[in-house]
Design a protein around this motif. Structure first.
Motif, PDB file in Angstrom:
ATOM      1  N   LEU A 425     -14.417 -17.581   0.997  1.00 18.21           N
ATOM      2  CA  LEU A 425     -14.891 -16.435   0.223  1.00 18.21           C
ATOM      3  C   LEU A 425     -16.166 -15.867   0.834  1.00 18.21           C
ATOM      4  O   LEU A 425     -17.110 -16.607   1.119  1.00 18.21           O
ATOM      5  CB  LEU A 425     -15.166 -16.867  -1.227  1.00 18.21           C
ATOM      6  CG  LEU A 425     -15.651 -15.782  -2.188  1.00 18.21           C
ATOM      7  CD1 LEU A 425     -14.546 -14.776  -2.461  1.00 18.21           C
ATOM      8  CD2 LEU A 425     -16.130 -16.412  -3.488  1.00 18.21           C
ATOM      9  N   VAL A 426     -16.188 -14.554   1.059  1.00 18.95           N
ATOM     10  CA  VAL A 426     -17.387 -13.914   1.606  1.00 18.95           C
ATOM     11  C   VAL A 426     -17.944 -12.843   0.682  1.00 18.95           C
ATOM     12  O   VAL A 426     -19.050 -12.352   0.901  1.00 18.95           O
ATOM     13  CB  VAL A 426     -17.105 -13.301   3.000  1.00 18.95           C
ATOM     14  CG1 VAL A 426     -16.837 -14.384   4.018  1.00 18.95           C
ATOM     15  CG2 VAL A 426     -15.962 -12.295   2.949  1.00 18.95           C
ATOM     16  N   GLY A 427     -17.203 -12.458  -0.341  1.00 20.15           N
ATOM     17  CA  GLY A 427     -17.726 -11.435  -1.232  1.00 20.15           C
ATOM     18  C   GLY A 427     -16.718 -11.092  -2.307  1.00 20.15           C
ATOM     19  O   GLY A 427     -15.596 -11.600  -2.342  1.00 20.15           O
ATOM     20  N   ALA A 428     -17.143 -10.203  -3.212  1.00 22.79           N
ATOM     21  CA  ALA A 428     -16.288  -9.813  -4.316  1.00 22.79           C
ATOM     22  C   ALA A 428     -16.671  -8.418  -4.784  1.00 22.79           C
ATOM     23  O   ALA A 428     -17.829  -7.996  -4.645  1.00 22.79           O
ATOM     24  CB  ALA A 428     -16.402 -10.807  -5.466  1.00 22.79           C
ATOM     25  N   ARG A 429     -15.680  -7.724  -5.306  1.00 22.65           N
ATOM     26  CA  ARG A 429     -15.922  -6.454  -5.988  1.00 22.65           C
ATOM     27  C   ARG A 429     -15.478  -6.619  -7.439  1.00 22.65           C
ATOM     28  O   ARG A 429     -14.376  -7.086  -7.705  1.00 22.65           O
ATOM     29  CB  ARG A 429     -15.139  -5.317  -5.330  1.00 22.65           C
ATOM     30  CG  ARG A 429     -15.652  -4.934  -3.939  1.00 22.65           C
ATOM     31  CD  ARG A 429     -14.858  -3.760  -3.367  1.00 22.65           C
ATOM     32  NE  ARG A 429     -15.279  -3.423  -2.035  1.00 22.65           N
ATOM     33  CZ  ARG A 429     -16.250  -2.556  -1.738  1.00 22.65           C
ATOM     34  NH1 ARG A 429     -16.882  -1.948  -2.726  1.00 22.65           N
ATOM     35  NH2 ARG A 429     -16.593  -2.310  -0.498  1.00 22.65           N
ATOM     36  N   LEU A 434     -19.459  -3.765  -5.425  1.00 21.21           N
ATOM     37  CA  LEU A 434     -19.809  -5.046  -4.828  1.00 21.21           C
ATOM     38  C   LEU A 434     -20.643  -5.855  -5.806  1.00 21.21           C
ATOM     39  O   LEU A 434     -21.533  -5.318  -6.480  1.00 21.21           O
ATOM     40  CB  LEU A 434     -20.585  -4.837  -3.533  1.00 21.21           C
ATOM     41  CG  LEU A 434     -19.736  -4.416  -2.337  1.00 21.21           C
ATOM     42  CD1 LEU A 434     -20.622  -3.879  -1.237  1.00 21.21           C
ATOM     43  CD2 LEU A 434     -18.918  -5.596  -1.828  1.00 21.21           C
ATOM     44  N   ALA A 435     -20.328  -7.139  -5.895  1.00 22.28           N
ATOM     45  CA  ALA A 435     -21.013  -7.996  -6.849  1.00 22.28           C
ATOM     46  C   ALA A 435     -21.366  -9.312  -6.187  1.00 22.28           C
ATOM     47  O   ALA A 435     -20.676  -9.772  -5.275  1.00 22.28           O
ATOM     48  CB  ALA A 435     -20.122  -8.252  -8.073  1.00 22.28           C
ATOM     49  N   GLY A 436     -22.456  -9.919  -6.632  1.00 19.82           N
ATOM     50  CA  GLY A 436     -22.833 -11.227  -6.132  1.00 19.82           C
ATOM     51  C   GLY A 436     -21.805 -12.278  -6.538  1.00 19.82           C
ATOM     52  O   GLY A 436     -21.104 -12.126  -7.546  1.00 19.82           O
ATOM     53  N   LEU A 437     -21.718 -13.345  -5.758  1.00 16.65           N
ATOM     54  CA  LEU A 437     -20.725 -14.365  -6.043  1.00 16.65           C
ATOM     55  C   LEU A 437     -20.984 -15.049  -7.376  1.00 16.65           C
ATOM     56  O   LEU A 437     -20.072 -15.604  -7.981  1.00 16.65           O
ATOM     57  CB  LEU A 437     -20.705 -15.401  -4.914  1.00 16.65           C
ATOM     58  CG  LEU A 437     -20.338 -14.879  -3.523  1.00 16.65           C
ATOM     59  CD1 LEU A 437     -20.226 -16.030  -2.543  1.00 16.65           C
ATOM     60  CD2 LEU A 437     -19.040 -14.081  -3.566  1.00 16.65           C
ATOM     61  N   GLY A 438     -22.213 -15.012  -7.852  1.00 13.01           N
ATOM     62  CA  GLY A 438     -22.524 -15.638  -9.132  1.00 13.01           C
ATOM     63  C   GLY A 438     -22.322 -14.728 -10.328  1.00 13.01           C
ATOM     64  O   GLY A 438     -22.612 -15.124 -11.458  1.00 13.01           O
ATOM     65  N   THR A 439     -21.825 -13.516 -10.119  1.00 12.63           N
ATOM     66  CA  THR A 439     -21.632 -12.570 -11.213  1.00 12.63           C
ATOM     67  C   THR A 439     -20.714 -13.150 -12.279  1.00 12.63           C
ATOM     68  O   THR A 439     -19.613 -13.637 -11.973  1.00 12.63           O
ATOM     69  CB  THR A 439     -21.030 -11.255 -10.688  1.00 12.63           C
ATOM     70  OG1 THR A 439     -21.933 -10.682  -9.738  1.00 12.63           O
ATOM     71  CG2 THR A 439     -20.799 -10.263 -11.817  1.00 12.63           C
ATOM     72  N   ARG A 440     -21.142 -13.116 -13.542  1.00  8.33           N
ATOM     73  CA  ARG A 440     -20.321 -13.598 -14.642  1.00  8.33           C
ATOM     74  C   ARG A 440     -19.279 -12.534 -15.000  1.00  8.33           C
ATOM     75  O   ARG A 440     -19.613 -11.371 -15.202  1.00  8.33           O
ATOM     76  CB  ARG A 440     -21.179 -13.896 -15.869  1.00  8.33           C
ATOM     77  CG  ARG A 440     -22.154 -15.041 -15.630  1.00  8.33           C
ATOM     78  CD  ARG A 440     -21.418 -16.384 -15.582  1.00  8.33           C
ATOM     79  NE  ARG A 440     -22.327 -17.479 -15.260  1.00  8.33           N
ATOM     80  CZ  ARG A 440     -22.498 -17.982 -14.060  1.00  8.33           C
ATOM     81  NH1 ARG A 440     -21.826 -17.483 -13.044  1.00  8.33           N
ATOM     82  NH2 ARG A 440     -23.321 -18.988 -13.854  1.00  8.33           N
ATOM     83  N   LEU A 441     -18.049 -12.942 -15.082  1.00  9.27           N
ATOM     84  CA  LEU A 441     -16.947 -12.032 -15.351  1.00  9.27           C
ATOM     85  C   LEU A 441     -16.741 -11.876 -16.850  1.00  9.27           C
ATOM     86  O   LEU A 441     -17.043 -12.786 -17.620  1.00  9.27           O
ATOM     87  CB  LEU A 441     -15.666 -12.553 -14.692  1.00  9.27           C
ATOM     88  CG  LEU A 441     -15.750 -12.727 -13.170  1.00  9.27           C
ATOM     89  CD1 LEU A 441     -14.539 -13.476 -12.642  1.00  9.27           C
ATOM     90  CD2 LEU A 441     -15.873 -11.366 -12.485  1.00  9.27           C
ATOM     91  N   THR A 442     -16.211 -10.729 -17.247  1.00 10.21           N
ATOM     92  CA  THR A 442     -15.911 -10.486 -18.657  1.00 10.21           C
ATOM     93  C   THR A 442     -14.444 -10.116 -18.798  1.00 10.21           C
ATOM     94  O   THR A 442     -13.775  -9.746 -17.827  1.00 10.21           O
ATOM     95  CB  THR A 442     -16.788  -9.345 -19.229  1.00 10.21           C
ATOM     96  OG1 THR A 442     -16.571  -8.149 -18.455  1.00 10.21           O
ATOM     97  CG2 THR A 442     -18.259  -9.718 -19.155  1.00 10.21           C
ATOM     98  N   ASP A 443     -13.957 -10.213 -20.006  1.00 10.60           N
ATOM     99  CA  ASP A 443     -12.544  -9.966 -20.278  1.00 10.60           C
ATOM    100  C   ASP A 443     -12.160  -8.557 -19.833  1.00 10.60           C
ATOM    101  O   ASP A 443     -12.816  -7.578 -20.173  1.00 10.60           O
ATOM    102  CB  ASP A 443     -12.273 -10.139 -21.773  1.00 10.60           C
ATOM    103  CG  ASP A 443     -10.813 -10.341 -22.078  1.00 10.60           C
ATOM    104  OD1 ASP A 443     -10.150 -11.093 -21.354  1.00 10.60           O
ATOM    105  OD2 ASP A 443     -10.324  -9.731 -23.060  1.00 10.60           O
TER     106      ASP A 443
END
Length: 712
Positions: A425-429, A434-443
């Motif tokens: 894993l190198v990143g996420a949207r 673009l979001a940090g890998l520690g970003t908390r996801l929501t429903d």
């Protein structure tokens, strides 16, 4: 109860087995009951003389467990193994006898349950007990079905034990068995276990909620009127549906009371609408939302996105004609069966090997127990994984919907979807950004996971981002196996191993003075810390060039390109007179332009002119590359730049943050027309997600320590 094999009904079944057979035929009309009769007779004979703590004959226990499973729709093999599940452990019957009399499959299930009973449920033994339980279950979920039914009957008869033992067994049931029942979708067992545990651990709250429930049962039920109205609405719409009242169980009443502070008549139950086909569920929903007032915040679609445990249903709440808000569930009959009995109803599909999301979860637990030698560590991870009582659904690319515990991060999602491949894993949207890998996801979030095969693996800070045991165990194991991959303690970015003499772009490694500097060849740069409007001369030897700036008001002035914004054709440019009478040329959007105009500096009109001869020798541009941290990124970027014919005049790599890094390059271009192609080439480097024109930061020497390049 007649317990001896000789006491039989008219069809030859022992009387004690009649209730089991009747329940079993209700789900499986063509079932062969002969195997159950033989299994019962063997178990009754083997357990003869044994009694339970209550004083009842021991055979009452396997019979009760088997009846629980029969009422949930378990198939014949599971019921046969259930009747025999204590024989190998507690009697003279051997596993070989079971195998020869009932076949390999029944013997496999009996052996799996037997292994779970060989370790005492004392506090010190719990981790190893449940490790063995999951090892057995991972191969065949029917083992867990029998175990859950076994625990339910034991909880029903818990009153004969000492108070301290009741509490200990109830706590283990609460922490592990109830969440396992939820994960496996066996709602009927889960809800009864919840009430039984609640009575032991919280007797006062249990008594209060039970009293409220009993008092409400003596009053007219307002849900009856609403149910009748729904039946009328659906009948008028031509939808064949059954509308029933689902009373809340005691723990559910307690939860509603805690949430709302007081209870009204419609709070003691929910309405359940059952239809024949899945498509009819949405037709029902449309009619209910048309003829009643819907409560939008209460709507959830678990048909389009099933829950982790295969549960499917539409959840809504509507206000009836009297203003009562009524929670309503809409599902097909098949969905209802699965919602109540989970893997028990699907034993034929989920047996060895397990399938679907439930099977994937069980396989993951097996992976954990293999990779976590310490039973206590595994026990802790299991309890944490089972603890969340809320789930979110994110729409993950690639792979589709992904169900995660509330509070999960991008790292958790990656390991849940990709297993150990998530090491790349190198990143996420998240929702396109673009979001940090520690970003908390929501429903409901839309999530894109960016993987790169050449990525160097997880960093220690990923453990701070990971909330799920699956992610933490995988990351911890990788870090233990790759100690050399850990970055320095101060977080400084180490120089890539392949950035050495002969590397692309003419770069050479240098020790410097501890600053991590990397020098490149080229003309001398201005001293560090020089003001950002101090230009460098581009007039050279005075030979006319095809693309030079020109100032109409000062045609003979020396023209210099500002180092802060490094303009190149066809940038819109402007100019200011600087010391020595030269004109510094800036891009019009350069922040220095606004500062100097505000300070009262005279702004000159500048344009690009064309002439004959070679292109200018010192047209420069500053580009900023935004990328995800990975090994060899610097070398790959410099190689891409060199391949486009540009020379690196200066480079700055900022310390990485949240697995992202920013590279800033000042480049000397052979031809400004090649700039778009150069930027495209840099964007093609794996891990790079954006390349843009940049302003060269003033006072570069005062920047935070990082990797820097400058000319000498």
């Amino acid at each position: 109860m007649a317990l001896l094999g000789g006491a039989s009904s008219r069809d030859g079944l022992p009387h004690a087995l009649e209730h089991v057979a009747k329940a079993h035929r209700g789900f499986h009309p063509d079932a062969d009951i002969a195997a159950l009769r033989t299994a019962y007779l063997l178990a009754e004979d083997a357990h003869r003389g044994q009694t339970r703590k209550s004083g009842d004959p021991y055979i009452t226990h396997p019979l009760a467990v088997t009846l629980i499973l029969a009422e949930l729709g378990a198939e014949t093999t599971t019921l046969t193994a259930s009747l025999l599940h204590d024989t190998v452990e507690d009697t003279e019957v051997t596993l070989d006898q079971v195998r020869s009399g009932f076949g390999e499959e029944v013997a496999y299930l009996v052996d799996g349950v037997t292994k779970l009973e060989k370790v005492d449920y004392g506090a010190a033994a719990e981790p190893e007990t449940f490790r063995k339980m999951l090892v057995a279950t991972g191969s065949d979920v029917r083992v867990m079905s029998i175990k859950l039914a076994d625990r339910l009957h034991n909880m029903r008869t818990l009153g004969v034990m000492r108070r301290e033992k009741q509490v200990r067994i109830a706590k283990v049931t609460h922490d592990v068995l109830i969440p396992l029942a939820e994960r496996l979708g066996v709602q009927a067992i889960k809800t009864e276990l919840e009430d039984l545990v609640f009575a032991v651990l919280h007797p006062e709250d249990y008594a209060r909620s039970r009293k409220l429930l009993l008092a409400n049962a003596d009053r007219p039920d307002p849900l009856q009127e609403t149910a009748a109205e729904m039946r009328e609405v659906l009948h008028a719409a031509g939808i064949a549906a059954e509308v029933a009242i689902r009373p809340r169980h005691i723990v559910s009443v307690h939860r509603v009371l805690q949430k709302r502070g007081e209870l009204h008549g419609t709070d003691f139950g929910r309405l359940l609408v059952l239809v024949d086909e899945a498509a009819d569920c949405y037709a029902v929903l449309g009619e209910l939302h048309t003829c009643f007032t819907p409560v939008p915040a209460e709507f959830k679609d678990f048909i389009a996105v099933p829950k982790f445990n295969l549960y499917q249903s539409l959840h809504t709440a509507v206000a009836d004609r009297r203003g009562h808000v009524v929670e309503t569930l809409v599902r097909s009959r098949q969905m209802h069966r699965v919602a109540e009995t989970g893997v028990v109803a699907l034993a034929g599909q989920l047996a060895r090997p397990a399938a679907g999301q439930v099977g994937d979860w069980l396989k993951r637990l097996l992976e954990w127990q293999r990779s976590t030698p310490d039973p206590d560590a595994f026990w802790s991870a299991l309890r944490e994984d089972l603890a969340p009582d809320q789930e979110i659904t994110v729409f993950c690319d690639p792979g589709g919907p992904l169900v995660l515990p509330a509070g999960a991060s991008c790292v958790d999602a990656a390991y849940a979807r990709h297993g150990e491949t998530a090491h790349t894993l190198v990143g996420a949207r998240v929702n396109g950004r673009l979001a940090g890998l520690g970003t908390r996801l929501t429903d409901g979030d839309a999530l894109s996971l960016l993987l790169a095969p050449e990525a160097s693996g997880p960093a220690p800070e990923w453990l701070d981002h990971a909330q799920t045991p699956a992610a933490r165990i995988a990351i911890t194991r990788w870090l233990a196996d790759h100690p050399a991959a850990r970055p320095p303690a101060d977080g400084a970015m180490p120089a890539p191993a392949d950035y050495a003499p002969g590397a692309p772009g003419g770069a050479v490694a240098t020790a410097g003075s501890g600053s991590g500097a990397v020098r490149s060849g080229g003309p001398a740069d201005a001293p560090d810390g020089a003001p950002d409007d101090v230009p460098h001369d581009v007039s050279g030897d005075g030979v006319p060039r095809p693309a030079e700036p020109a100032v109409a008001e000062l045609p003979d002035a020396a023209l210099r390109l500002a180092r802060c914004c490094t303009p190149v054709p066809p940038d819109a440019v402007t100019g200011f007179v600087v010391r020595g009478g030269a004109v510094a040329v800036h891009r019009v959007e350069c922040p220095a332009v606004a500062r100097m105009a505000t300070a009262g500096r005279r702004e000159l009109r500048v344009h690009w002119r064309t002439g004959d001869g070679a292109p200018p020798a010192d047209l420069r541009v500053t580009l900023r590359a935004e990328a995800f941290v990975r090994a060899h990124l610097l070398a790959d970027l410099t190689e891409a730049i060199a391949a486009e014919g540009a020379a690196i005049v200066a480079a700055d790599v900022e310390p990485p943050r949240q697995q992202r890094v920013r590279h800033t390059y000042t480049l000397q271009l052979p031809d400004p027309a090649e700039l778009p192609g150069l930027m495209r080439a840099m964007r093609r480097v794996p891990g790079v997600y954006d390349v843009s024109r940049a302003q060269h930061p003033p006072g570069a020497a005062q920047r935070a320590p990082g990797l820097r390049a400058r000319t000498r």
